[in-house]
Every structure is written in C-alpha cells, then in structure tokens.
Design an enzyme around this catalytic site. Structure first.
Site, PDB file in Angstrom:
ATOM      1  N   LYS A 240      -0.762  -9.497   2.677  1.00 58.04           N
ATOM      2  CA  LYS A 240       0.056  -9.046   3.809  1.00 58.04           C
ATOM      3  C   LYS A 240      -0.820  -8.162   4.695  1.00 58.04           C
ATOM      4  CE  LYS A 240       3.426  -5.861   3.383  1.00 58.04           C
ATOM      5  NZ  LYS A 240       2.848  -4.767   4.219  1.00 58.04           N
TER       6      LYS A 240
ATOM      7  N   GLU B  57       9.768  -4.264   9.954  1.00 60.52           N
ATOM      8  CA  GLU B  57      10.112  -2.950   9.376  1.00 60.52           C
ATOM      9  C   GLU B  57      10.670  -2.004  10.431  1.00 60.52           C
ATOM     10  OE1 GLU B  57       7.217  -1.154   6.742  1.00 60.52           O
ATOM     11  OE2 GLU B  57       8.313   0.741   6.703  1.00 60.52           O
TER      12      GLU B  57
ATOM     13  N   ASP C 107      -1.012  -6.249  -0.377  1.00 59.50           N
ATOM     14  CA  ASP C 107      -1.267  -5.648   0.935  1.00 59.50           C
ATOM     15  C   ASP C 107      -2.760  -5.532   1.183  1.00 59.50           C
ATOM     16  OD1 ASP C 107       0.428  -4.871   2.958  1.00 59.50           O
ATOM     17  OD2 ASP C 107       1.236  -3.170   1.846  1.00 59.50           O
TER      18      ASP C 107
ATOM     19  N   GLU D 186      -0.819  -5.755   8.268  1.00 58.23           N
ATOM     20  CA  GLU D 186      -0.042  -5.068   9.306  1.00 58.23           C
ATOM     21  C   GLU D 186      -0.651  -5.320  10.681  1.00 58.23           C
ATOM     22  OE1 GLU D 186       0.637  -0.925   8.529  1.00 58.23           O
ATOM     23  OE2 GLU D 186       1.379  -1.306   6.500  1.00 58.23           O
TER      24      GLU D 186
ATOM     25  N   ASP E 272       0.834  -1.205   0.000  1.00 61.19           N
ATOM     26  CA  ASP E 272       0.000   0.000   0.000  1.00 61.19           C
ATOM     27  C   ASP E 272       0.868   1.254   0.000  1.00 61.19           C
ATOM     28  OD1 ASP E 272       0.850  -0.108   2.599  1.00 61.19           O
ATOM     29  OD2 ASP E 272      -1.141  -0.091   3.510  1.00 61.19           O
ATOM     30  N   SER E 273       2.208   1.070  -0.028  1.00 65.90           N
ATOM     31  CA  SER E 273       3.107   2.186  -0.325  1.00 65.90           C
ATOM     32  C   SER E 273       2.724   2.791  -1.679  1.00 65.90           C
ATOM     33  CB  SER E 273       4.567   1.721  -0.335  1.00 65.90           C
ATOM     34  OG  SER E 273       4.720   0.568  -1.129  1.00 65.90           O
TER      35      SER E 273
END
Ligand code: KIV
Length: 296
Positions: free
Chosen positions: A121, A190, A104, A123, A65-66
């Site tokens: 993925k 991260e 993401d 978070e 999602d960057s």
C-alpha cells in the site's frame, strides 16, 4: 486450530467466510465490488493478531505503518522503516492462510524486499501514480491511499478531515482516478466526508476501502488497537470519530495484570495448583545430603 470448511460457518449467529488454505487473490478482492460484497480489512502486526483476524474471517490484512504508533510507541508513522514492516509482515503472513496481506510502504522507502505479502500500500495520489505504475509493471499489486495520509501529517497540519472544499474534493477524485489508471487494484479512502467517498466509489472501477469515509465504500479497514481498545495511542487522548470500539481489551488486560501483581505481592500466586510436587522422601534425602555440618 484454524477450522476448514467448504461453506460459510454459522457461529453464534455470525456468518463468516470459510477459512480455506487458498489465499484470496487480487482478482478475488476486485470481484467482490460488482457483487456488492463488502470487503473487510483490518490491520495486524504480529502472528496472534493475524491468526485471530483470520479465524474471524477478515478478507484483507494490512501491515500498516500505524505499527509505528500503536506497537512501537512513536508519535507518528514517519520513523517506521522498511525493516520494521518486513519483520512484522513476515509474522502476519505466518499467522494467516486465507486473507490477502498488504504491507505498507513506509515513509521515504520505495525499494521492495521479500516479506511474503501479496501486495503493498502506498500513500499519495497523482504524484505517486508513476511509482504505482512501475511497481504494477514489475508485477507487484498495489493498494493506493488518499485523503488523510498520515505520512504527510506535517503537510496536512494534523489529522483533519480532507476533501471538504470543492477544489479539494475534485483533487481527491483526480488522485483516486490516477491511481486506478496507474494500475492500483484498490484504494484506501481515509477521513473524508461520506458523500464524497460514495461518489469516488461510484466513479472508480476498483474497490474503495474506507476508514472514516462512511458506509458507501466497497469495504472498510480499521486499526486493530482502536477496534479492540487495546492500548491505543488515542486513549485517553482523542478517539477519532471513525473508531467504533467493539471490545475493551486494554482495560481487561490491565485488570488481569493488576490482579497478577497483587497476588504475587500478597503470596496467593502461585498456589499448589500451579506448582509441581516432589516426593517427600526424595526431598529428605536431598536435605540430608546437602545439610551443612554443625559448627563445632
Ligand atoms: O497504517 C495504517 O494502519 C493505515 C490504515 C489506517 C489505513 O494506513
């Protein structure tokens, strides 16, 4: 063209895994950890970036999602929608054959639709373990993500190194273990101290993929635009310590566009080389047939 080869190719002294039609599986990625083989992961957001990463032998592609920051121009990852991820993930899947594609789960989106990615993925640590467990139970492979989790940027008060105090480090280890127990097949670490990432990597059975987490992880992931210095959101602002710029594509592209603009403005592009000819007789005929009658 993507080259097919049964053995690792040696290109200009660089050994790359073979590009085969078979996509790497979750088990293939997990098997790399006990063999001590480093996992190479890179973000990709579209067909050409996926093809280039694939041809360079990247093992895992992350439709991160960057995307929101490096492609869509938002100032955080929070506005990214599931539709955005699906749209870009489809292109990445089309552009790759061998790499395992991870998509993401954007902020506040925990439904899932078909994009062709092999895994998602998510978070968050302990508090996301139940979600991870439910996804794994219905057959969706999950990569966890702990440490600096950009979707919690408001809670974390900025892009800061995580896990520095004994309490925070223990919490992070606990988060990673809870994701492993919930069935995640790998976990991204991260922006945490390198020794803590090494400890987490030793304590976990599943592979760790680091970004700003030192060399002790089982693999590494970087953001496409940072690695290539391609219009990254960090330039000319602050370039994070974990970014190594392997190329300066942004400057190269800007230089090429400046040259194009100058040549258009100066009339030196296009030349006859970039133009199509026409038979002079045909042109004369057209000119004569379309000539305006002289005013009487
Ligand atoms: O969104 C992303 O690109 C990521 C990486 C930085 C791991 O989550």
């Amino acid at each position: 063209m993507v080259q097919q080869s049964a053995h690792s190719e040696l290109t200009m002294g660089v050994t790359r895994p073979p590009v085969t039609a078979a996509r790497l599986t979750v088990a293939d990625i997990q098997d790399m950890k006990p063999r001590g083989e480093k996992i190479v992961m890179l973000t990709a957001y579209d067909y050409p970036s996926a093809r280039l990463a694939e041809e360079a032998g990247v093992d895992m592609l992350l439709v991160g999602d960057s995307l929101g920051m490096v492609v869509l121009g938002y100032d955080s990852t929070l506005p990214v929608t599931l539709e955005d991820i699906l749209h870009h993930a489809r292109a990445v899947v089309r552009g790759s054959q061998r790499a395992l594609v991870v998509a993401d789960m954007p902020f506040m989106s925990y439904q899932l639709k078909e994009a062709g990615a092999q895994a998602v993925k998510i978070e968050g640590g302990v508090h996301m373990a139940e979600t991870v467990r439910r996804l794994v139970q219905v057959g969706i492979p999950v990569v966890g993500h702990v440490g600096l989790t950009p979707q919690s940027i408001n809670q974390l008060s900025g892009y800061k190194v995580q896990g520095r105090t004994p309490e925070a480090a223990e919490r992070l280890l606990e988060d990673a273990i809870s994701l492993q127990q919930a069935g995640a097949f790998a976990v991204v670490l991260e922006t945490i101290p390198a020794p803590l990432a090494s400890l987490v990597s030793k304590r976990l059975r599943i592979p760790t993929i680091g970004i700003g987490a030192g060399v002790g992880c089982d693999g590494q992931v970087q953001v496409w635009h940072d690695l290539l210095s391609y219009a990254t959101t960090f330039v000319p602002r602050h370039i994070p310590r974990h970014v190594k710029q392997y190329a300066n594509l942004g400057a190269e592209i800007r230089g090429a566009i400046e040259q194009y603009a100058a040549e258009v403005r100066g009339g030196s592009f296009p030349t006859t080389k970039e133009s199509f000819r026409m038979d002079r007789a045909v042109l004369s005929e057209v000119e004569a047939a379309t000539a305006k009658p002289a005013r009487g």
